[in-house]
Design an enzyme around this catalytic site. Structure first.
Site, PDB file in Angstrom:
ATOM      1  N   ASN A 145      80.149 -55.827 -89.687  1.00  0.00           N
ATOM      2  CA  ASN A 145      79.087 -54.863 -89.954  1.00  0.00           C
ATOM      3  C   ASN A 145      79.769 -53.663 -90.602  1.00  0.00           C
ATOM      4  O   ASN A 145      80.354 -52.825 -89.923  1.00  0.00           O
ATOM      5  CB  ASN A 145      78.424 -54.515 -88.611  1.00  0.00           C
ATOM      6  CG  ASN A 145      77.183 -53.662 -88.772  1.00  0.00           C
ATOM      7  OD1 ASN A 145      77.024 -52.966 -89.779  1.00  0.00           O
ATOM      8  ND2 ASN A 145      76.315 -53.702 -87.780  1.00  0.00           N
TER       9      ASN A 145
ATOM     10  N   ARG B  30      76.477 -58.148 -92.211  1.00  0.00           N
ATOM     11  CA  ARG B  30      75.267 -57.360 -92.448  1.00  0.00           C
ATOM     12  C   ARG B  30      75.335 -56.907 -93.900  1.00  0.00           C
ATOM     13  O   ARG B  30      76.326 -56.302 -94.315  1.00  0.00           O
ATOM     14  CB  ARG B  30      75.252 -56.130 -91.531  1.00  0.00           C
ATOM     15  CG  ARG B  30      74.110 -55.181 -91.859  1.00  0.00           C
ATOM     16  CD  ARG B  30      74.206 -53.893 -91.052  1.00  0.00           C
ATOM     17  NE  ARG B  30      73.084 -53.019 -91.336  1.00  0.00           N
ATOM     18  CZ  ARG B  30      73.150 -51.696 -91.326  1.00  0.00           C
ATOM     19  NH1 ARG B  30      74.272 -51.086 -91.023  1.00  0.00           N
ATOM     20  NH2 ARG B  30      72.085 -50.973 -91.591  1.00  0.00           N
TER      21      ARG B  30
ATOM     22  N   HIS C 229      67.092 -51.748 -91.939  1.00  0.00           N
ATOM     23  CA  HIS C 229      67.307 -51.905 -90.488  1.00  0.00           C
ATOM     24  C   HIS C 229      66.565 -53.133 -89.956  1.00  0.00           C
ATOM     25  O   HIS C 229      66.257 -53.209 -88.771  1.00  0.00           O
ATOM     26  CB  HIS C 229      66.821 -50.667 -89.690  1.00  0.00           C
ATOM     27  CG  HIS C 229      67.589 -49.424 -89.954  1.00  0.00           C
ATOM     28  ND1 HIS C 229      66.978 -48.203 -90.101  1.00  0.00           N
ATOM     29  CD2 HIS C 229      68.917 -49.195 -90.080  1.00  0.00           C
ATOM     30  CE1 HIS C 229      67.901 -47.274 -90.317  1.00  0.00           C
ATOM     31  NE2 HIS C 229      69.087 -47.855 -90.315  1.00  0.00           N
TER      32      HIS C 229
ATOM     33  N   ARG D 110      70.226 -37.451 -93.876  1.00  0.00           N
ATOM     34  CA  ARG D 110      69.307 -37.770 -94.988  1.00  0.00           C
ATOM     35  C   ARG D 110      67.975 -37.068 -94.765  1.00  0.00           C
ATOM     36  O   ARG D 110      67.500 -36.966 -93.633  1.00  0.00           O
ATOM     37  CB  ARG D 110      69.055 -39.285 -95.053  1.00  0.00           C
ATOM     38  CG  ARG D 110      70.210 -40.070 -95.590  1.00  0.00           C
ATOM     39  CD  ARG D 110      69.975 -41.563 -95.502  1.00  0.00           C
ATOM     40  NE  ARG D 110      70.986 -42.177 -94.667  1.00  0.00           N
ATOM     41  CZ  ARG D 110      70.966 -43.437 -94.229  1.00  0.00           C
ATOM     42  NH1 ARG D 110      69.956 -44.228 -94.552  1.00  0.00           N
ATOM     43  NH2 ARG D 110      71.923 -43.902 -93.470  1.00  0.00           N
TER      44      ARG D 110
ATOM     45  N   GLU E 299      72.538 -55.677 -83.231  1.00  0.00           N
ATOM     46  CA  GLU E 299      72.505 -56.187 -84.612  1.00  0.00           C
ATOM     47  C   GLU E 299      73.515 -57.323 -84.800  1.00  0.00           C
ATOM     48  O   GLU E 299      73.225 -58.312 -85.479  1.00  0.00           O
ATOM     49  CB  GLU E 299      72.814 -55.050 -85.597  1.00  0.00           C
ATOM     50  CG  GLU E 299      71.651 -54.069 -85.754  1.00  0.00           C
ATOM     51  CD  GLU E 299      72.075 -52.744 -86.393  1.00  0.00           C
ATOM     52  OE1 GLU E 299      72.950 -52.050 -85.820  1.00  0.00           O
ATOM     53  OE2 GLU E 299      71.536 -52.397 -87.446  1.00  0.00           O
TER      54      GLU E 299
HETATM   55  C1  LIG Z   1      70.047 -49.009 -93.966  1.00  0.00           C
HETATM   56  C2  LIG Z   1      70.627 -47.865 -93.240  1.00  0.00           C
HETATM   57  O1  LIG Z   1      70.181 -46.759 -93.373  1.00  0.00           O
HETATM   58  O2  LIG Z   1      71.642 -48.137 -92.415  1.00  0.00           O
HETATM   59  P1  LIG Z   1      72.444 -47.106 -91.510  1.00  0.00           P
HETATM   60  O3  LIG Z   1      71.485 -46.506 -90.556  1.00  0.00           O
HETATM   61  O4  LIG Z   1      73.469 -47.984 -90.830  1.00  0.00           O
HETATM   62  O5  LIG Z   1      73.060 -46.100 -92.428  1.00  0.00           O
HETATM   63 MG   LIG Z   2      73.443 -48.720 -86.930  1.00  0.00          MG
END
Ligand SMILES: CC(=O)OP(=O)(O)O
Ligand SMILES: [Mg+2]
Ligand SMILES: Nc1ncnc2c1ncn2[C@@H]1O[C@H](COP(=O)(O)OP(=O)(O)O)[C@@H](O)[C@H]1O
Length: 404
Positions: free
Chosen positions: A7, A99, A187, A248, A391
């Protein structure tokens, strides 16, 4: 069957080895024989490796390398040698599951990796720049170290492949649809695992259940799951849409982007950096994208940390409302991933907004640090579950299904 799972994250690499005996895949997740975590964030140019085994052996070391292939080579070495040895040689591994974050329109379910699959993962890096390139590096590192072993790509987008057009299509010009600009969702490995786990905890069949799974980690997304299929989700064309996250922004008025491009010195790269790395909890608080630190600052009266938390909760409640509408009702609300599994205050204040539906949590149960539990009151109209996401186990399941 021995399955190695990789992962790969942008600054970390988690791996584990499962040994799955028998002809049916176990319902309960097994403890891995061996787990390894590599972290590149602490010391520029150095990888910190932490390995532990089911029997309690531990190893920590730092190696001077930025190369994923070199680090994977060292990781594989700890599988077969020294105090963390769990197998005699790498050839005992039957398959490797990865993943992979973005599978685009081409890959709507897990696949055995071929040259074509690798090229598609590379192509999709333009829309998942923080994830797909490192996923591909992991695949290539295994090729370099283990040769022609069977490798499987398990896509984060696959679980969402059945989302109806009305939920998947952005209301831009129709060319966007033709160009594949649509909601893919991410996710999915975690949402799928949690939906299955929830059905088991509830003693119900997935068919007939309406679930909202809240994956709240560094990246955050919700899925509306009906009869075992994702029918709506908050992440979109990229993992930047939807909820506010650690660093983000989630969804923002697209007019802000036009404004910044026109009025400031913003380039595409600067926007990418700001929206992906300098926004969310980190951006608003000015402190960190880590919810534990936000919580600590709030307890010391930091008003920007409080504001960051309040915006996070507001967004979370709003999107739960959106998923509710897509499902036409709700049987269970599920919290998972780092924040979802650990932050009892966040769960409590989020659920308060849905008391009008008859959703009621048991505040004492909510505070217990246990997972895979129902924290709602016996007469709550909606069950509320805290589930530890697995996961890696879900990736192993997909690998087993394809390779067996
Ligand atoms: C797709 C995604 O945002 O994955 P992560 O939360 O692991 O950054
Ligand atoms: Mg994670
Ligand atoms: N006890 C806790 N309370 C609140 N948040 C926590 C706790 N433990 C971990 N977290 C948060 O979980 C997030 C990381 O979640 P995780 O699922 O491990 O992320 P990812 O897999 O996306 O890197 C971080 O924001 C971290 O602060």
């Amino acid at each position: 069957m021995k399955i190695l799972v990789l992962n790969a994250g942008s600054s970390s690499q988690k791996s584990c080895l499962y040994d799955i005996a028998g002809d049916t895949f176990p319902e309960e997740p097994l403890k891995p024989l061996w787990e390894a975590k590599v972290d590149w964030t602490h010391h520029q140019g150095f990888a910190e490796i932490e390995v532990k085994t089911a029997t309690g052996a531990k190893l920590e070391e730092e190696i001077a390398s930025n190369s994923r292939s070199e680090v994977v080579a060292r990781m594989l070495d700890t599988l077969c040698n020294g105090s963390t040895k769990v197998i005699n040689e790498p050839s005992e591994i039957n398959a490797v599951g990865h993943r992979v974050v973005h599978g685009g329109e081409d890959y709507r379910e897990s696949v055995v990796i071929t040259e074509d699959v690798k090229q598609a993962i590379a192509r999709l890096a333009t829309i998942a720049p923080a994830h797909n390139p490192v996923n591909l590096e992991g695949i290539e590192a295994i090729e370099q170290n283990l040769g022609t072993i069977t490798q499987v790509a398990v896509f984060d987008t696959a679980f969402h492949a059945q989302i109806p057009d009305a939920a998947a299509i952005y209301p831009g010009p129709y060319e966007w649809v033709e160009q594949g600009i649509r909601r893919y969702g991410f996710h999915g490995i975690s949402h799928q695992y949690c939906a299955q786990r929830a059905a088991r905890i509830l003693g119900r069949d997935l068919a007939g259940l309406r679930l909202i799974t809240c994956h709240l980690g560094n990246g955050c997304s919700l899925a509306a799951v009906k009869n075992g299929y994702s029918i709506d989700t908050t992440m979109g064309f990229t993992p930047l849409d939807g909820l506010m996250m650690g660093s983000r922004s989630g969804a923002v008025d697209p007019g802000i982007i036009i404004h910044l491009l026109r009025q400031s010195d913003y380039s595409a790269d600067k926007l990418d950096n700001v929206l992906n790395k300098a926004s969310g909890l980190r951006g608003i608080s000015g402190i960190s994208g880590d919810m534990r630190q936000i919580r600590q600052e709030i307890s010391q009266g930091n008003s920007r940390a409080q504001l960051a938390f309040d915006v996070y909760v507001h967004r979370l409640r709003s999107y739960i409302g959106a998923m509710l509408a897509s499902l036409f009702g709700l049987d269970a609300l599920i919290f998972t991933a780092g924040v979802g599994e650990n932050d009892a205050v966040l769960r409590e204040v989020t659920c308060e907004a849905f008391e009008f539906l008859g959703l009621q949590i048991d505040k004492e149960k909510n505070k217990h640090k246990s997972v895979d539990v129902d924290i709602s009151t016996p007469d709550s109209a909606v069950r509320v579950l805290v589930i530890h996401t697995e996961e890696d186990w879900e990736i192993a399941r997909e690998c087993w299904r394809l390779v067996k």
